[in-house]
Structure formats: C-alpha cells, structure tokens
Design an enzyme around this catalytic site. Structure first.
Site, PDB file in Angstrom:
ATOM      1  N   ASP A 287       0.824  -1.219   0.000  1.00  0.00           N
ATOM      2  CA  ASP A 287       0.000   0.000   0.000  1.00  0.00           C
ATOM      3  C   ASP A 287       0.854   1.263   0.000  1.00  0.00           C
ATOM      4  O   ASP A 287       2.068   1.211   0.190  1.00  0.00           O
ATOM      5  CB  ASP A 287      -0.964   0.002   1.203  1.00  0.00           C
ATOM      6  CG  ASP A 287      -0.275  -0.458   2.497  1.00  0.00           C
ATOM      7  OD1 ASP A 287       0.965  -0.491   2.528  1.00  0.00           O
ATOM      8  OD2 ASP A 287      -0.983  -0.760   3.468  1.00  0.00           O
TER       9      ASP A 287
ATOM     10  N   ASP B 131      -6.960  -2.977  14.680  1.00  0.00           N
ATOM     11  CA  ASP B 131      -8.366  -3.335  14.427  1.00  0.00           C
ATOM     12  C   ASP B 131      -8.481  -4.558  13.503  1.00  0.00           C
ATOM     13  O   ASP B 131      -9.540  -4.845  12.964  1.00  0.00           O
ATOM     14  CB  ASP B 131      -9.123  -2.139  13.818  1.00  0.00           C
ATOM     15  CG  ASP B 131      -8.513  -1.652  12.505  1.00  0.00           C
ATOM     16  OD1 ASP B 131      -7.536  -2.285  12.017  1.00  0.00           O
ATOM     17  OD2 ASP B 131      -9.011  -0.655  11.942  1.00  0.00           O
TER      18      ASP B 131
ATOM     19  N   HIS C  82      -6.845  -5.082  10.609  1.00  0.00           N
ATOM     20  CA  HIS C  82      -6.735  -4.879   9.144  1.00  0.00           C
ATOM     21  C   HIS C  82      -5.413  -5.401   8.599  1.00  0.00           C
ATOM     22  O   HIS C  82      -4.417  -5.477   9.302  1.00  0.00           O
ATOM     23  CB  HIS C  82      -6.951  -3.410   8.764  1.00  0.00           C
ATOM     24  CG  HIS C  82      -5.837  -2.461   9.111  1.00  0.00           C
ATOM     25  ND1 HIS C  82      -5.967  -1.443  10.029  1.00  0.00           N
ATOM     26  CD2 HIS C  82      -4.576  -2.349   8.646  1.00  0.00           C
ATOM     27  CE1 HIS C  82      -4.849  -0.753  10.104  1.00  0.00           C
ATOM     28  NE2 HIS C  82      -3.964  -1.289   9.282  1.00  0.00           N
TER      29      HIS C  82
ATOM     30  N   GLU D  89      -9.571  -1.870   5.915  1.00  0.00           N
ATOM     31  CA  GLU D  89     -10.182  -1.604   7.214  1.00  0.00           C
ATOM     32  C   GLU D  89     -11.419  -2.489   7.453  1.00  0.00           C
ATOM     33  O   GLU D  89     -11.973  -3.052   6.486  1.00  0.00           O
ATOM     34  CB  GLU D  89     -10.607  -0.128   7.256  1.00  0.00           C
ATOM     35  CG  GLU D  89      -9.449   0.842   7.116  1.00  0.00           C
ATOM     36  CD  GLU D  89      -8.617   0.978   8.385  1.00  0.00           C
ATOM     37  OE1 GLU D  89      -8.467  -0.007   9.146  1.00  0.00           O
ATOM     38  OE2 GLU D  89      -8.094   2.081   8.615  1.00  0.00           O
TER      39      GLU D  89
HETATM   40  C1  GLP Z   1      -0.489   0.230   8.549  1.00  0.00           C
HETATM   41  C2  GLP Z   1      -0.066  -0.603   7.348  1.00  0.00           C
HETATM   42  C3  GLP Z   1      -0.193  -2.088   7.625  1.00  0.00           C
HETATM   43  C4  GLP Z   1       0.505  -2.432   8.933  1.00  0.00           C
HETATM   44  C5  GLP Z   1      -0.114  -1.654  10.065  1.00  0.00           C
HETATM   45  C6  GLP Z   1       0.482  -1.984  11.430  1.00  0.00           C
HETATM   46  O1  GLP Z   1      -1.856   0.306   8.663  1.00  0.00           O
HETATM   47  N1  GLP Z   1      -0.831  -0.264   6.202  1.00  0.00           N
HETATM   48  O2  GLP Z   1       0.344  -2.824   6.547  1.00  0.00           O
HETATM   49  O3  GLP Z   1       0.406  -3.823   9.179  1.00  0.00           O
HETATM   50  O4  GLP Z   1       0.070  -0.270   9.778  1.00  0.00           O
HETATM   51  O5  GLP Z   1       1.630  -1.221  11.687  1.00  0.00           O
HETATM   52  P1  GLP Z   1       2.640  -1.581  12.861  1.00  0.00           P
HETATM   53  O6  GLP Z   1       3.446  -2.740  12.416  1.00  0.00           O
HETATM   54  O7  GLP Z   1       3.486  -0.354  13.019  1.00  0.00           O
HETATM   55  O8  GLP Z   1       1.832  -1.870  14.080  1.00  0.00           O
END
Ligand code: GLP
Length: 259
Positions: A67, A136, A138, A143
């Site tokens: 993304d 959450d 995702h 989402e």
């Molecule tokens: C963002 C990214 C996800 C990632 C998430 C969790 O939303 N788009 O791909 O898994 O963050 O981030 P973190 O690893 O910092 O908790």
C-alpha cells in the site's frame, strides 16, 4: 493457518526472516509481497545481515508492496516507498527497478491500481507475501467493513488507523496523516502462494484473537487468512496471550518447523 508463538519479537523476526531466505534460496526469481509498519523492521534487519554475510541474494527477486498513502510523493519521508528504501532496499542487493510501490501521486489512481494488479499477474503472482496487522485487525489498508474479495483500490482509513499511524509516522500530528490510501485488496493478498503475518506486543492481542479464533468476517479483514492454505502467523507471547488454543498452536508449528 499455522501460529508460531515465540518468546520475543526478536526470535519471531529471525524465524520469519528464515522463511523468506528459504523461499529466495529455493526460487531466486521469487516474487515477494512486502509490508511497512514498525513490525517487520527487525525482520528486514535480519535480511540485511543475511545478504551481508552472503547467505542469500535478492538480485533476481521482484517485489510489490501492499500500500501507499494517497497524495504522498515517493520522496516524502513519510511515504511507504521512502520507508522501504530506508528500512530494507538499501540493505539488500535487490535491483531497485524490480521493487514496486503504488504511486500515491498517480493522476488516475484507479488506473494505477489496475496496472499494479496486472503487473503482479504478469510476474507470475506473489510467491510469498509479508503482512503486519493493524490493531483493528486490518491487513494492508483493508479496514473493517472491507469486502474479503476486494482488489487493489483507493481505500479510506478509519480514525483509529489514522491515530495509530500518526504515532509511528507524522510525529504524532493526526491532521497530517492522509485519510486515503492505495491498497492491495484482501482478495489480491489471498492469491499469494504463501503468506507470513507478523504480530507483536499487547496492542495486537485483540486483532490476533479475531484473526485466528474469530469467525471469517470483513469486520476483521485478517481473518480471511483462515481460508488460505499456506498462511503462517509469527507472533510473540504478548500478542498471542488471548488465544484459547495457544499451547496447541505452539506445539504444532514448532513440530512442523523442526524446532
Ligand atoms: C499500517 C499498514 C499495515 C501495517 C499496520 C500496522 O496500517 N498499512 O500494513 O500492518 O500499519 O503497523 P505496525 O506494524 O506499526 O503496528
């Protein structure tokens, strides 16, 4: 779905890195799906170490990221392209031309998303997809409430994700976090031949519980992985704490991995 529960995130990151190294050794022209966020950073460091020690080479690997924020230039220091360059690509011997991140500045984002999917298909599909998980539940930026059949598209972030990401990126400034992104869909992600998802820390307990032991539902998009034939979750004890069958999963996965 296999759940690998490690004492620490360091241990889990090493095991997950081993899965990627094994994949690339077995198929040097592997197509990898890559993720951003704080969670894969330690694993990416392990990959850098392995390349430095000449244990593996990414010279022929191609990658597609999950993304990108809509509206951010690839050179923006909070963009996911910038994150990948700084946290992985500059430490491994991958050809930067073979790394792909959705263009957050695309004039026609719908066309950009379609072209991205087509390019993945032309490359033969993703062999191994790396994922983190949002608090959450995702995956990528899909989402709660996103169809489990969704494809790469422009998506809308929830207030809780905007808040989570303001902490990590954007130095806590909520109003600077883009509210939209371009993201691979859940359906796109689930087409990968193998998936490894990393989840660390107490803040991911509910998300991990929902993904592993909740029903398959678009309310927790990571739960779609229950339907995948080769999905592996690497987590630490803190993230696995709420799992009912954690001792069973740990024993089964350790046996399969020969640990
Ligand atoms: C963002 C990214 C996800 C990632 C998430 C969790 O939303 N788009 O791909 O898994 O963050 O981030 P973190 O690893 O910092 O908790």
């Amino acid at each position: 779905m296999e759940i690998v529960i490690c004492k620490t995130r360091e241990e889990a990151s090493k095991l997950a890195a081993k899965a990627i190294i094994d994949q690339v050794k077995a198929k040097p022209k592997s197509v990898l799906g890559l993720a951003t966020g704080s969670t894969p950073v330690l694993m990416y460091k392990e990959l850098g170490k392995a390349v430095k020690a000449k244990k593996v080479s990414f010279r022929e690997v191609k990658s597609w990221n999950l993304d990108e924020y809509y509206g951010l230039a690839p050179t923006h220091d909070q963009s996911y392209r910038y994150f990948m360059n700084e946290n992985l690509f500059k430490f491994i011997d991958i050809n930067i031309k073979n790394t792909h991140v959705l263009n957050g500045l695309a004039k026609d984002p719908v066309k950009e998303c379609k072209a991205y999917e087509a390019a993945i298909k032309r490359a033969g599909g993703i062999d191994l997809q790396v994922l983190g998980i949002g608090s959450d539940g995702h995956i990528a930026f899909n989402e709660p409430g996103t169809s489990l059949a969704s494809r790469t598209s422009v998506v809308y972030l929830t207030p809780s994700t905007i808040k989570d990401n303001a902490r990590l990126f954007f130095k806590g400034k909520m109003d600077e976090v883009p509210t939209r992104a371009l993201s691979m869909g859940v359906g796109t992600i689930c087409e990968a031949k193998k998936i490894i998802l990393l989840a660390f820390g107490e803040g991911k307990q509910d998300a991990v519980k929902g993904m592993v032991e909740g029903g398959v539902s678009q309310f927790c998009t990571a739960s779609a992985l229950q339907m995948h034939p080769d999905a592996w979750v690497y987590c630490d004890e803190a993230a696995a704490k709420k799992l009912k069958l954690k001792y069973y999963y740990a024993w089964r996965s350790a046996t399969k991995l020969g640990l």
